[in-house]
Enzyme design. Structure first.
Site, PDB file in Angstrom:
ATOM      1  CB  CYS A 231      -0.934   0.011   1.200  1.00 23.01           C
ATOM      2  SG  CYS A 231      -0.088   0.255   2.784  1.00 23.01           S
ATOM      3  N   GLY A 232       2.142   1.110   0.188  1.00 25.74           N
ATOM      4  CA  GLY A 232       3.030   2.257   0.170  1.00 25.74           C
ATOM      5  C   GLY A 232       3.636   2.593   1.516  1.00 25.74           C
TER       6      GLY A 232
END
EC number: 1.8.4.8
Length: 237
Positions: A231-232
């Site tokens: 998701c980062g």
């Protein structure tokens, strides 16, 4: 508990990780709590197997700060699961949300998660990375515990037990655990899986970018329509 030396400087992290690989997850946690910088915290998605890290950390630091990023799009079951574990483990839970609501973002950008990889990355930045970065800064977290495991996806195979990110140490005490290790720990301590686990959800994030595992699918393909696994948060922080 094994007696360990104080945290070495950044250029000695390789040696430190070699030593930590020989220790149990419990001793890794104890070492980090004793020698890591102030204000330790654990980030948790309250996902499929999140009870393991929540239980492991609160055994040794009952009042440790637990950070949940509420994107506004979590499954209803996730919110209820968070309530259940918070009550059972007496968690010191801090919930962080995006600066703007989902409705605000959708009105201006549309459904970013339906706009290919660029849209997904923008959505993740607004709804996940920024709130987590803000949480770590506002809470002045010096030692950040995560539940990252090498076996979770191809993007995590090189996860170190301890990393240095800016002025913060990032600790993944169960980095080398297998699914079997997770299952045995949960069984031994009578810990629950996320309610959606029984419906085939093995990696649980937002309701619009998570799907159950199907035959011939990799676990990492159950997130973000197979475009990506991360998701980062753990790529950028």
């Amino acid at each position: 508990m094994t007696v360990l030396p104080a945290l070495p400087p950044l250029d000695d992290l390789e040696t430190l990780n070699v030593h930590l690989e020989t220790l149990s997850a419990e001793n890794r946690v104890c070492w980090a709590l004793e020698h890591g910088p102030d204000h330790p915290a654990l980030s948790s998605s309250f996902g499929a197997q999140s009870a393991v890290m929540l239980h492991l950390l609160t055994r040794f630091a009952p009042d440790i700060t637990v950070i949940l990023v509420d994107t506004g799009y979590l499954f209803p079951e996730t919110y209820r699961f968070a309530d259940t574990l918070t009550e059972r483990l007496k968690l010191n839970l801090k919930v962080y949300q995006p600066l703007r609501s989902g409705a605000w973002t959708e009105a201006r950008h549309g459904r970013l998660w339906e706009q290919g990889i660029d849209g997904i990355n923008q959505y993740n930045t607004l709804h996940k990375v920024e709130p987590m970065r803000r949480a770590l800064e506002e809470l002045q977290v010096g030692t950040w515990f995560t539940g990252l495991r090498r076996g979770q996806s191809s993007t995590r195979t090189q996860t170190s037990i301890v990393q240095r990110r800016d002025e913060r140490y990032k600790i993944s005490p169960i980095a080398d655990w297998t699914d079997r290790d997770i299952w045995e720990y949960m069984k031994h301590h009578d810990l629950p899986y996320h309610p959606l686990w029984e419906q085939g959800y093995v990696s649980i994030g937002d309701i619009h970018t998570t799907r159950p595992l199907e035959p011939d699918m990799r676990e990492e393909d159950t997130r973000f329509f197979g475009f990506k696994r991360e998701c980062g948060i753990h790529e950028n922080i």
